[in-house]
Design a protein around this motif. Structure first.
Motif, PDB file in Angstrom:
ATOM      1  N   LEU A   1       7.401   3.875  -8.106  1.00  0.00           N
ATOM      2  CA  LEU A   1       7.621   2.431  -8.031  1.00  0.00           C
ATOM      3  C   LEU A   1       6.922   1.830  -6.818  1.00  0.00           C
ATOM      4  CD1 LEU A   1      11.398   2.163  -9.005  1.00  0.00           C
ATOM      5  CD2 LEU A   1       9.400   1.742 -10.443  1.00  0.00           C
ATOM      6  N   ALA A   2       6.923   2.561  -5.709  1.00  0.00           N
ATOM      7  CA  ALA A   2       6.229   2.066  -4.515  1.00  0.00           C
ATOM      8  C   ALA A   2       4.736   1.950  -4.778  1.00  0.00           C
ATOM      9  CB  ALA A   2       6.488   3.009  -3.342  1.00  0.00           C
ATOM     10  N   GLY A   3       4.159   2.924  -5.499  1.00  0.00           N
ATOM     11  CA  GLY A   3       2.739   2.843  -5.834  1.00  0.00           C
ATOM     12  C   GLY A   3       2.426   1.647  -6.718  1.00  0.00           C
ATOM     13  N   LEU A   4       3.278   1.391  -7.707  1.00  0.00           N
ATOM     14  CA  LEU A   4       3.076   0.230  -8.581  1.00  0.00           C
ATOM     15  C   LEU A   4       3.215  -1.069  -7.801  1.00  0.00           C
ATOM     16  CD1 LEU A   4       5.147   1.387 -11.705  1.00  0.00           C
ATOM     17  CD2 LEU A   4       2.687   1.544 -11.369  1.00  0.00           C
ATOM     18  N   GLY A   5       4.253  -1.153  -6.981  1.00  0.00           N
ATOM     19  CA  GLY A   5       4.478  -2.373  -6.205  1.00  0.00           C
ATOM     20  C   GLY A   5       3.364  -2.640  -5.212  1.00  0.00           C
ATOM     21  N   THR A   6       2.859  -1.584  -4.575  1.00  0.00           N
ATOM     22  CA  THR A   6       1.773  -1.759  -3.607  1.00  0.00           C
ATOM     23  C   THR A   6       0.496  -2.204  -4.292  1.00  0.00           C
ATOM     24  OG1 THR A   6       2.748  -0.047  -2.198  1.00  0.00           O
ATOM     25  CG2 THR A   6       0.449  -0.611  -1.797  1.00  0.00           C
TER      26      THR A   6
ATOM     27  N   LEU B   1       0.292  -4.062  -6.920  1.00  0.00           N
ATOM     28  CA  LEU B   1       0.457  -5.499  -7.171  1.00  0.00           C
ATOM     29  C   LEU B   1       0.379  -6.301  -5.878  1.00  0.00           C
ATOM     30  CD1 LEU B   1       3.363  -5.444  -9.788  1.00  0.00           C
ATOM     31  CD2 LEU B   1       0.975  -6.074 -10.212  1.00  0.00           C
ATOM     32  N   LEU B   2       0.917  -5.743  -4.800  1.00  0.00           N
ATOM     33  CA  LEU B   2       0.910  -6.444  -3.516  1.00  0.00           C
ATOM     34  C   LEU B   2      -0.506  -6.808  -3.089  1.00  0.00           C
ATOM     35  CD1 LEU B   2       2.314  -7.373  -0.860  1.00  0.00           C
ATOM     36  CD2 LEU B   2       2.070  -5.005  -0.053  1.00  0.00           C
ATOM     37  N   PHE B   3      -1.449  -5.881  -3.303  1.00  0.00           N
ATOM     38  CA  PHE B   3      -2.811  -6.112  -2.835  1.00  0.00           C
ATOM     39  C   PHE B   3      -3.742  -6.623  -3.927  1.00  0.00           C
ATOM     40  CE2 PHE B   3      -1.113  -3.052   0.275  1.00  0.00           C
ATOM     41  CZ  PHE B   3      -1.316  -3.807   1.419  1.00  0.00           C
ATOM     42  N   SER B   4      -3.157  -7.172  -4.978  1.00  0.00           N
ATOM     43  CA  SER B   4      -3.984  -7.807  -6.014  1.00  0.00           C
ATOM     44  C   SER B   4      -3.416  -9.159  -6.432  1.00  0.00           C
ATOM     45  CB  SER B   4      -4.113  -6.885  -7.241  1.00  0.00           C
ATOM     46  OG  SER B   4      -2.842  -6.577  -7.783  1.00  0.00           O
TER      47      SER B   4
ATOM     48  N   PHE C   1       0.599   8.073  -4.625  1.00  0.00           N
ATOM     49  CA  PHE C   1      -0.844   7.861  -4.671  1.00  0.00           C
ATOM     50  C   PHE C   1      -1.338   7.772  -6.113  1.00  0.00           C
ATOM     51  CE2 PHE C   1      -1.067  10.388  -0.448  1.00  0.00           C
ATOM     52  CZ  PHE C   1      -0.687   9.253   0.244  1.00  0.00           C
ATOM     53  N   ALA C   2      -0.838   8.677  -6.971  1.00  0.00           N
ATOM     54  CA  ALA C   2      -1.305   8.722  -8.355  1.00  0.00           C
ATOM     55  C   ALA C   2      -0.924   7.457  -9.116  1.00  0.00           C
ATOM     56  CB  ALA C   2      -0.735   9.954  -9.056  1.00  0.00           C
ATOM     57  N   SER C   3       0.306   6.972  -8.930  1.00  0.00           N
ATOM     58  CA  SER C   3       0.720   5.757  -9.639  1.00  0.00           C
ATOM     59  C   SER C   3      -0.085   4.553  -9.170  1.00  0.00           C
ATOM     60  CB  SER C   3       2.215   5.504  -9.432  1.00  0.00           C
ATOM     61  OG  SER C   3       2.505   5.174  -8.080  1.00  0.00           O
ATOM     62  N   ASN C   4      -0.403   4.519  -7.876  1.00  0.00           N
ATOM     63  CA  ASN C   4      -1.217   3.424  -7.342  1.00  0.00           C
ATOM     64  C   ASN C   4      -2.601   3.428  -7.963  1.00  0.00           C
ATOM     65  OD1 ASN C   4      -2.717   1.639  -5.666  1.00  0.00           O
ATOM     66  ND2 ASN C   4      -1.269   1.976  -4.007  1.00  0.00           N
ATOM     67  N   VAL C   5      -3.217   4.621  -8.036  1.00  0.00           N
ATOM     68  CA  VAL C   5      -4.565   4.728  -8.589  1.00  0.00           C
ATOM     69  C   VAL C   5      -4.561   4.409 -10.080  1.00  0.00           C
ATOM     70  CG1 VAL C   5      -6.429   6.339  -9.114  1.00  0.00           C
ATOM     71  CG2 VAL C   5      -5.367   6.366  -6.855  1.00  0.00           C
ATOM     72  N   ALA C   6      -3.609   4.993 -10.820  1.00  0.00           N
ATOM     73  CA  ALA C   6      -3.577   4.806 -12.269  1.00  0.00           C
ATOM     74  C   ALA C   6      -3.342   3.342 -12.636  1.00  0.00           C
ATOM     75  CB  ALA C   6      -2.494   5.691 -12.883  1.00  0.00           C
ATOM     76  N   PHE C   7      -2.384   2.714 -11.976  1.00  0.00           N
ATOM     77  CA  PHE C   7      -2.099   1.320 -12.290  1.00  0.00           C
ATOM     78  C   PHE C   7      -3.188   0.399 -11.776  1.00  0.00           C
ATOM     79  CE2 PHE C   7       0.173  -2.746 -11.448  1.00  0.00           C
ATOM     80  CZ  PHE C   7       0.458  -3.058 -12.770  1.00  0.00           C
ATOM     81  N   GLY C   8      -3.865   0.822 -10.704  1.00  0.00           N
ATOM     82  CA  GLY C   8      -4.942  -0.007 -10.163  1.00  0.00           C
ATOM     83  C   GLY C   8      -6.064  -0.250 -11.146  1.00  0.00           C
ATOM     84  N   LEU C   9      -6.235   0.658 -12.117  1.00  0.00           N
ATOM     85  CA  LEU C   9      -7.288   0.490 -13.115  1.00  0.00           C
ATOM     86  C   LEU C   9      -7.037  -0.721 -14.007  1.00  0.00           C
ATOM     87  CD1 LEU C   9      -7.704   4.232 -14.183  1.00  0.00           C
ATOM     88  CD2 LEU C   9      -9.240   2.904 -12.717  1.00  0.00           C
ATOM     89  N   VAL C  10      -5.775  -1.061 -14.213  1.00  0.00           N
ATOM     90  CA  VAL C  10      -5.441  -2.153 -15.137  1.00  0.00           C
ATOM     91  C   VAL C  10      -4.648  -3.256 -14.452  1.00  0.00           C
ATOM     92  CG1 VAL C  10      -5.500  -0.644 -17.166  1.00  0.00           C
ATOM     93  CG2 VAL C  10      -3.354  -0.940 -15.913  1.00  0.00           C
ATOM     94  N   SER C  11      -4.450  -3.154 -13.147  1.00  0.00           N
ATOM     95  CA  SER C  11      -3.595  -4.137 -12.473  1.00  0.00           C
ATOM     96  C   SER C  11      -4.152  -5.552 -12.581  1.00  0.00           C
ATOM     97  CB  SER C  11      -3.403  -3.753 -11.001  1.00  0.00           C
ATOM     98  OG  SER C  11      -4.648  -3.735 -10.319  1.00  0.00           O
ATOM     99  N   GLY C  12      -5.492  -5.692 -12.491  1.00  0.00           N
ATOM    100  CA  GLY C  12      -6.083  -7.020 -12.594  1.00  0.00           C
ATOM    101  C   GLY C  12      -5.792  -7.673 -13.931  1.00  0.00           C
ATOM    102  N   LEU C  13      -5.959  -6.918 -15.021  1.00  0.00           N
ATOM    103  CA  LEU C  13      -5.664  -7.451 -16.355  1.00  0.00           C
ATOM    104  C   LEU C  13      -4.178  -7.737 -16.511  1.00  0.00           C
ATOM    105  CD1 LEU C  13      -7.902  -5.028 -18.451  1.00  0.00           C
ATOM    106  CD2 LEU C  13      -8.406  -7.394 -17.852  1.00  0.00           C
TER     107      LEU C  13
END
Length: 277
Positions: free
Chosen positions: A101-106, A108-111, A50-62
């Motif tokens: 890794l699953a949080g990071l991949g997910t 990216l999956l939804f962006s 959950f934490a990796s998904n949230v943290a990476f989600g802040l910059v995933s678009g960029l």
């Protein structure tokens, strides 16, 4: 016809990745429990994802805009594949790395996939913007069906193969490979506007502060997501002692969610003309 071909190419690349994502949901808690971990340790592993998904989600678009959306889709498939393979390990740190890794991949999956599609639809093919909802409504319909099927398939795999609850994770890998290979061979690369991370985050914060409705909506959404994540952790230990097949229960949850979405759309657009609060 050209639009339908393009739409089909997108779905053939996106849907296998969604199917793989759903396959990893029903038996995760049971898998970690079978490794001998305490509930507190399992909670820590869930929190890593959950934490990796949230943290990476802040910059995933960029990140997606700079790296390239097609490359980001391939990276998503690769990260999720490694995460699934790490579930074979009994080492806590390896499993924690897999959840990260699953949080990071997910994320990216939804962006990355949807960003790639919108750019190709509007910029490269110059299709009408009014046709975009048709594609995403098809994605939603297929996604609901895949979610329901994933629970049943995961249960059958866990019971039918000697690997037990790790089996759905291994079966998810070919779907991720299929998604990556198809996208790599058939999709063109595209990029977004390159903006400094600090500037983009600053614009987002100013938007929240300047519009109280956006801030309130974000808070409500955060509370709803928090409830769902707590539920995702608790439902297995609550149901498992009663002998309920977890995959079938998961399919029931996702089927109820799909039915709720359908009722909402009917209530908003049908005769009742209900208005969301």
């Amino acid at each position: 016809p050209a639009f339908r071909r393009f739409q089909r190419e997108f779905l053939l690349g996106y849907l296998p990745a969604l199917a793989a994502d759903w396959l990893q949901g029903p038996l995760l808690f049971q898998l970690l429990q079978s490794r001998g971990f305490l509930r507190s340790q399992i909670a820590a592993l869930y929190s890593c994802g959950f934490a990796s998904n949230v943290a990476f989600g802040l910059v995933s678009g960029l990140f997606v805009d700079r790296l390239g959306r097609k490359k980001s889709c391939l990276l998503s498939s690769g990260l999720c594949s490694v995460s699934c393979l790490l579930q074979l390990s009994r080492d806590f740190l390896a499993l924690a790395a897999g959840r990260v890794l699953a949080g990071l991949g997910t994320s990216l999956l939804f962006s990355a996939f949807e960003s790639w599609y919108v750019h190709e639809h509007l910029e490269r093919h110059d299709f009408p913007a009014e046709w975009i909802p048709d594609t995403f409504s098809r994605v939603g319909l297929w996604n609901s069906g895949l979610a329901v099927a994933a629970g049943l398939v995961a249960q059958l795999l866990a019971e039918g193969l000697v690997l037990g609850p790790v089996a759905p994770f291994l079966v998810a890998v070919p779907f991720l490979v299929l998604s990556g290979v198809f996208a790599g061979k058939n999709w063109d690369e595209n990029y977004g506007k390159s903006r400094p991370c600090g500037k983009a985050c600053g614009e987002g914060l100013r938007g929240l502060v300047s519009d109280p409705r956006a801030l309130l909506l974000g808070l409500v959404q955060a509370l709803v997501e928090s409830i769902l994540l707590i539920f995702a952790f608790l439902w297995t230990p609550v149901l498992e002692p009663h002998g309920i097949p977890l995959g079938i229960a998961f399919s029931g949850f996702t089927a109820a969610g799909a039915a709720g979405s359908a009722l909402f759309r009917r209530g908003v657009s049908g005769r009742l003309r209900l208005q969301p609060l």
